[in-house]
Motif scaffolding. Structure first.
Motif, PDB file in Angstrom:
ATOM      1  N   GLN A 171      32.865  46.226  30.045  1.00  0.00           N
ATOM      2  CA  GLN A 171      31.798  45.592  29.281  1.00  0.00           C
ATOM      3  C   GLN A 171      32.202  44.181  28.860  1.00  0.00           C
ATOM      4  O   GLN A 171      31.431  43.218  29.010  1.00  0.00           O
ATOM      5  CB  GLN A 171      31.527  46.459  28.042  1.00  0.00           C
ATOM      6  N   ILE A 172      33.422  44.039  28.370  1.00  0.00           N
ATOM      7  CA  ILE A 172      33.893  42.746  27.868  1.00  0.00           C
ATOM      8  C   ILE A 172      34.183  41.779  29.017  1.00  0.00           C
ATOM      9  O   ILE A 172      33.899  40.581  28.923  1.00  0.00           O
ATOM     10  CB  ILE A 172      35.118  42.959  26.962  1.00  0.00           C
ATOM     11  N   TRP A 173      34.726  42.296  30.128  1.00  0.00           N
ATOM     12  CA  TRP A 173      34.939  41.428  31.288  1.00  0.00           C
ATOM     13  C   TRP A 173      33.614  40.823  31.769  1.00  0.00           C
ATOM     14  O   TRP A 173      33.555  39.644  32.136  1.00  0.00           O
ATOM     15  CB  TRP A 173      35.589  42.211  32.430  1.00  0.00           C
ATOM     16  N   ASN A 174      32.560  41.630  31.768  1.00  0.00           N
ATOM     17  CA  ASN A 174      31.257  41.109  32.207  1.00  0.00           C
ATOM     18  C   ASN A 174      30.811  39.945  31.331  1.00  0.00           C
ATOM     19  O   ASN A 174      30.259  38.955  31.832  1.00  0.00           O
ATOM     20  CB  ASN A 174      30.205  42.218  32.188  1.00  0.00           C
ATOM     21  N   TYR A 175      31.021  40.058  30.031  1.00  0.00           N
ATOM     22  CA  TYR A 175      30.689  38.943  29.141  1.00  0.00           C
ATOM     23  C   TYR A 175      31.493  37.696  29.520  1.00  0.00           C
ATOM     24  O   TYR A 175      30.967  36.574  29.542  1.00  0.00           O
ATOM     25  CB  TYR A 175      30.991  39.315  27.689  1.00  0.00           C
ATOM     26  N   LEU A 204      30.340  35.962  32.804  1.00  0.00           N
ATOM     27  CA  LEU A 204      29.027  35.326  32.739  1.00  0.00           C
ATOM     28  C   LEU A 204      28.960  34.163  31.768  1.00  0.00           C
ATOM     29  O   LEU A 204      27.917  33.538  31.635  1.00  0.00           O
ATOM     30  CB  LEU A 204      27.975  36.370  32.345  1.00  0.00           C
ATOM     31  N   ASN A 205      30.066  33.892  31.087  1.00  0.00           N
ATOM     32  CA  ASN A 205      30.048  32.832  30.079  1.00  0.00           C
ATOM     33  C   ASN A 205      31.296  31.964  30.206  1.00  0.00           C
ATOM     34  O   ASN A 205      32.314  32.208  29.548  1.00  0.00           O
ATOM     35  CB  ASN A 205      29.948  33.441  28.671  1.00  0.00           C
ATOM     36  N   ALA A 206      31.202  30.973  31.086  1.00  0.00           N
ATOM     37  CA  ALA A 206      32.332  30.088  31.322  1.00  0.00           C
ATOM     38  C   ALA A 206      32.747  29.415  30.012  1.00  0.00           C
ATOM     39  O   ALA A 206      31.912  28.962  29.237  1.00  0.00           O
ATOM     40  CB  ALA A 206      31.949  29.023  32.352  1.00  0.00           C
ATOM     41  N   GLY A 207      34.040  29.382  29.778  1.00  0.00           N
ATOM     42  CA  GLY A 207      34.543  28.722  28.575  1.00  0.00           C
ATOM     43  C   GLY A 207      34.646  29.636  27.372  1.00  0.00           C
ATOM     44  O   GLY A 207      35.168  29.217  26.329  1.00  0.00           O
ATOM     45  N   LYS A 265      44.184  41.707  23.615  1.00  0.00           N
ATOM     46  CA  LYS A 265      44.196  41.239  25.002  1.00  0.00           C
ATOM     47  C   LYS A 265      43.146  40.142  25.186  1.00  0.00           C
ATOM     48  O   LYS A 265      42.038  40.238  24.661  1.00  0.00           O
ATOM     49  CB  LYS A 265      43.907  42.409  25.942  1.00  0.00           C
ATOM     50  N   LYS A 266      43.491  39.113  25.935  1.00  0.00           N
ATOM     51  CA  LYS A 266      42.603  37.963  26.129  1.00  0.00           C
ATOM     52  C   LYS A 266      41.769  38.138  27.399  1.00  0.00           C
ATOM     53  O   LYS A 266      42.299  38.451  28.472  1.00  0.00           O
ATOM     54  CB  LYS A 266      43.430  36.685  26.229  1.00  0.00           C
ATOM     55  N   PHE A 267      40.464  37.924  27.266  1.00  0.00           N
ATOM     56  CA  PHE A 267      39.532  38.009  28.401  1.00  0.00           C
ATOM     57  C   PHE A 267      38.902  36.629  28.595  1.00  0.00           C
ATOM     58  O   PHE A 267      38.224  36.126  27.697  1.00  0.00           O
ATOM     59  CB  PHE A 267      38.445  39.053  28.123  1.00  0.00           C
ATOM     60  N   PHE A 268      39.145  36.041  29.768  1.00  0.00           N
ATOM     61  CA  PHE A 268      38.655  34.691  30.044  1.00  0.00           C
ATOM     62  C   PHE A 268      38.462  34.537  31.545  1.00  0.00           C
ATOM     63  O   PHE A 268      39.247  35.045  32.338  1.00  0.00           O
ATOM     64  CB  PHE A 268      39.671  33.656  29.531  1.00  0.00           C
ATOM     65  N   SER A 269      37.390  33.859  31.943  1.00  0.00           N
ATOM     66  CA  SER A 269      37.117  33.660  33.365  1.00  0.00           C
ATOM     67  C   SER A 269      36.780  32.195  33.634  1.00  0.00           C
ATOM     68  O   SER A 269      36.031  31.576  32.879  1.00  0.00           O
ATOM     69  CB  SER A 269      35.945  34.536  33.809  1.00  0.00           C
ATOM     70  N   GLU A 270      37.351  31.666  34.706  1.00  0.00           N
ATOM     71  CA  GLU A 270      37.054  30.293  35.099  1.00  0.00           C
ATOM     72  C   GLU A 270      35.980  30.219  36.181  1.00  0.00           C
ATOM     73  O   GLU A 270      35.201  29.288  36.231  1.00  0.00           O
ATOM     74  CB  GLU A 270      38.327  29.612  35.630  1.00  0.00           C
ATOM     75  N   LYS A 271      35.944  31.239  37.070  1.00  0.00           N
ATOM     76  CA  LYS A 271      35.070  31.161  38.242  1.00  0.00           C
ATOM     77  C   LYS A 271      33.908  32.142  38.210  1.00  0.00           C
ATOM     78  O   LYS A 271      33.280  32.395  39.232  1.00  0.00           O
ATOM     79  CB  LYS A 271      35.894  31.386  39.514  1.00  0.00           C
ATOM     80  N   GLY A 272      33.614  32.711  37.048  1.00  0.00           N
ATOM     81  CA  GLY A 272      32.418  33.521  36.895  1.00  0.00           C
ATOM     82  C   GLY A 272      32.322  34.703  37.839  1.00  0.00           C
ATOM     83  O   GLY A 272      33.212  35.546  37.912  1.00  0.00           O
ATOM     84  N   LEU A 308      33.792  39.671  41.395  1.00  0.00           N
ATOM     85  CA  LEU A 308      33.937  40.384  42.669  1.00  0.00           C
ATOM     86  C   LEU A 308      35.407  40.604  43.017  1.00  0.00           C
ATOM     87  O   LEU A 308      35.778  41.660  43.546  1.00  0.00           O
ATOM     88  CB  LEU A 308      33.248  39.627  43.805  1.00  0.00           C
ATOM     89  N   MET A 309      36.261  39.634  42.715  1.00  0.00           N
ATOM     90  CA  MET A 309      37.675  39.785  43.020  1.00  0.00           C
ATOM     91  C   MET A 309      38.302  40.894  42.179  1.00  0.00           C
ATOM     92  O   MET A 309      39.286  41.508  42.587  1.00  0.00           O
ATOM     93  CB  MET A 309      38.421  38.466  42.791  1.00  0.00           C
ATOM     94  N   ARG A 310      37.717  41.150  41.018  1.00  0.00           N
ATOM     95  CA  ARG A 310      38.211  42.253  40.179  1.00  0.00           C
ATOM     96  C   ARG A 310      37.672  43.595  40.668  1.00  0.00           C
ATOM     97  O   ARG A 310      38.341  44.619  40.556  1.00  0.00           O
ATOM     98  CB  ARG A 310      37.808  42.023  38.719  1.00  0.00           C
ATOM     99  N   LYS A 311      36.464  43.581  41.224  1.00  0.00           N
ATOM    100  CA  LYS A 311      35.821  44.838  41.611  1.00  0.00           C
ATOM    101  C   LYS A 311      36.201  45.327  43.003  1.00  0.00           C
ATOM    102  O   LYS A 311      36.164  46.521  43.284  1.00  0.00           O
ATOM    103  CB  LYS A 311      34.294  44.672  41.553  1.00  0.00           C
ATOM    104  N   VAL A 312      36.546  44.399  43.888  1.00  0.00           N
ATOM    105  CA  VAL A 312      36.743  44.788  45.286  1.00  0.00           C
ATOM    106  C   VAL A 312      38.226  44.732  45.653  1.00  0.00           C
ATOM    107  O   VAL A 312      38.982  43.920  45.117  1.00  0.00           O
ATOM    108  CB  VAL A 312      35.909  43.872  46.218  1.00  0.00           C
ATOM    109  N   ASP A 313      38.624  45.606  46.534  1.00  0.00           N
ATOM    110  CA  ASP A 313      39.996  45.632  47.038  1.00  0.00           C
ATOM    111  C   ASP A 313      40.167  44.460  48.012  1.00  0.00           C
ATOM    112  O   ASP A 313      39.491  44.386  49.038  1.00  0.00           O
ATOM    113  CB  ASP A 313      40.237  46.970  47.742  1.00  0.00           C
TER     114      ASP A 313
END
Length: 629
Positions: free
Chosen positions: A186-190, A193-196, A204-211, A216-221
């Motif tokens: 749930q938190i990863w999805n947030y 979808l919200n750069a920055g 634990k820190k949750f942060f994404s640069e490439k949305g 997909l890189m987290r979901k797929v092998d």
């Protein structure tokens, strides 16, 4: 003749906001549940509060959200503008009160109905809201929606923002527990979808640069993808796409930051646009199923005044991107057609790999077309009088059905007549169906989908579930494996799980597969009966009921009477969800447990075998009874 009831002014009753939410919680948060499913009510409560913090971030206020969740307590702190201090109580306790009706303040927020935090308040045994705003703070506390503490505005040195603390009401969410994997997803999805945006969750820190690329890189092998993830962004739309070696289609769709688990108009448009664009690019009239077979995709759109098909916002119903904008179908189709076509022209190696994957799907479909036709004819005849399936009356895919009832639907997969007989006699015929296997199913690891049609039981099972052409038509919200708690039962459980992981992994990834947890022991005396699911529970029960207690070890489901079974699959049913983590590689998992590496598996079992020490009692008769159990 029935007695007539007078219909007078006294028959008309008005409920206040909290009474109505507590009486009809399904209208506001979907289903209740105990936390074993990722869309259970306790996760919706978390989402409703975090959504407000996300909306603040989207408006440009606050780049960090702190979340702490323990067993029965949730704390969420954002650093946005903070609720206006004079309206703190109103915002969490008055329906249709909120800042999102002012479209200038919240152009593309998740929710506009002013219900979210009120539902959380009403359904929590304790709820505290605190707003920090321009050097001042305001605190209010509630119990089950009733105001118990209204503190005056005070000075504060804290940064602006809002803090909400709540504990879900255990009388509403019975036996609930938070599952960390569901919260993290749930938190990863947030974050995706919200750069920055940075979310700190339990340290634990949750942060994404490439949305969506990161999603997909987290979901797929990575080892199974056929070409690098295609990631495209535009105004109010973002998409990511690749093909893998797994069966089925896998999508993640979002609207205004909201994960629409049941899709909707935006996802339908994306699937349609994908087929149309690739047909035009390759100048071939591919079958739609060949294009979409093994696809893993994600789409996120932002629209004004979104219309969802339920309060929990799991399916988008909007037809346009805004009051004066184009239709969603046109908006998505134009973006995919332009951007994906351009990408493929610029990246010929990706275009070649994608074409090979489509052609492979086409070959596989044609190879099994003959056997598929015969198998479907057999299944159609069998369905007229399918002895393996004892169906229920409500189905998950019924477009006109009641959402609360549809979410309760489940199919028990059992082995043998005695087990299926006990469940059939004690089930709820409205929402619970039973599918009976004959002995151990085939180990289908490493086989092609042809075996699903050649094997009568597998074919009848996929037809009972209605998943031959994808999970959109799934007839039951939960698929529950119900096997004996012995070695054979565990083996059958693994064989069924292999079937789903091999051919329908999207069912597992979307949280539809569960294990039925049934008691191992019954401990009772003349006054009380206690059912125990673990050895620790058995020890506590013996201590409570005394040395004279009778102990029964349930070795098979068929040993449990239908009357008793009804208590295990009713309101207090215990289900263990099958969860695939990021680290779980399906191919490696199946190869190890179901492949032909017998020595490796044997050594693993020997190294990890745990033998419980015998419990020693003072009373020899008690000791004998426990050992017999």
């Amino acid at each position: 003749m029935a007695e007539k009831v007078q219909y007078t002014e006294d028959s008309i009753k008005s409920l206040d906001w909290r009474e109505h939410i507590r009486l009809r919680p399904g209208m506001y948060i979907g289903k209740l549940g105990d936390g074993s499913a990722q869309d259970d009510g306790i996760y919706v409560l978390v989402k409703e509060v975090v959504d407000n913090s996300i909306d603040e971030h989207m408006m440009g206020y606050g780049r960090t959200i702190d979340i702490k969740i323990s067993e029965h307590r949730v704390e969420i702190r954002d650093y946005g503008r903070g609720i206006p201090l004079g309206k703190v109580i109103d915002c969490v306790s008055k329906i249709n009160t909120g800042g999102k009706y002012d479209s200038g303040a919240f152009q593309k927020s998740v929710g506009l109905n002013g219900v979210g935090t009120k539902a959380v308040n009403a359904l929590s045994e304790y709820f505290k809201v605190q707003s920090y705003r321009d050097g001042e703070t305001k605190v209010a506390e509630f119990e089950k929606g009733v105001l118990i503490e209204d503190k005056k505005i005070d000075k504060s040195s804290e940064r602006n923002g809002t803090k909400i603390i709540f504990s879900p009401d255990p009388t509403v969410f019975k036996n609930y527990h938070f599952i960390p994997e569901y919260l993290e997803n749930q938190i990863w999805n947030y974050a995706f979808l919200n750069a920055g945006l940075t979310i700190n969750f339990n340290g634990k820190k949750f942060f994404s640069e490439k949305g969506l690329f990161d999603l997909l890189m987290r979901k797929v092998d990575e080892d199974s993808i056929r070409y690098p993830v295609i990631h495209l962004k535009g105004n109010d739309i973002e998409m990511a796409l690749t093909h893998s070696n797994q069966y089925g289609e896998e999508y993640y769709s979002f609207v205004n930051g909201q994960f629409t688990t049941q899709g909707g108009t935006h996802l339908a448009a994306f699937r349609e646009a994908l087929v149309k664009t690739l047909r035009e690019f390759y100048k071939k009239d591919f079958d739609a199923s060949d294009v979409r077979q093994s696809v893993v995709g994600a789409i996120a759109v932002r629209v004004q005044e979104p219309v969802f098909e339920s309060q929990t916002k799991t399916k988008l119903g909007s037809q346009t991107v805004g009051p004066d904008g184009p239709t969603l179908r046109t908006f998505v189709n134009d973006f995919v057609k332009t951007e994906l076509d351009n990408y493929l022209h610029k990246n010929p190696a990706v275009a070649d790999a994608l074409l090979k994957r489509i052609l492979q799907s086409e070959r596989e479909r044609k190879e099994i077309s003959g056997i598929k036709k015969l198998a479907n004819e057999r299944a159609k005849k069998a369905n007229l009088h399918n002895k393996k399936l004892r169906d229920c009356r409500v189905h998950y895919d019924d477009p006109k059905g009641d959402d609360e009832m549809k979410n309760k639907t489940m199919l028990f997969i059992t082995e043998g007549d005695s087990a299926s007989g006990s469940i059939t006699k004690s089930r709820d015929v409205q929402t619970q169906a039973v599918f009976s296997l004959r002995g151990k199913p085939l180990n289908c690891y490493g086989m092609t989908k042809k075996v699903v049609y050649e094997n009568e039981e597998f074919n009848l099972l996929q037809h009972a579930l209605n998943i031959e052409d994808g999970i959109e038509g799934l007839r039951y919200r939960k698929i529950v494996i119900a096997t004996d708690a012995d070695v054979d039962g565990m083996h059958i459980r693994l064989l069924i799980m292999t079937y789903f992981l091999q051919f329908f992994p999207d069912l597992v990834k979307n949280g539809h597969l569960f294990i039925l947890d049934t008691p191992l022991f019954r401990v009772r005396n003349k006054k009380e009966t206690i059912y125990c699911y673990t050895d620790e529970e058995r020890q506590r029960a013996i201590h409570k009921l005394g040395k004279s207690a009778e102990i029964t070890r349930f070795k098979g489901l068929g040993e449990i009477s239908p009357e008793e079974f009804g208590t295990f699959i009713g309101e207090d049913i215990r289900l263990d969800p099958i969860i695939l983590s990021k680290e779980t590689k399906i191919a490696d998992l199946l190869n190890f447990y179901m492949g032909k590496n017998t020595p490796d598996r044997q050594n693993f079992i020997i190294d990890n075998l745990k033998i419980e020490k015998d419990i020693v009692f003072d009373d020899p008769a008690q000791q004998t009874e426990v050992e017999a159990a």
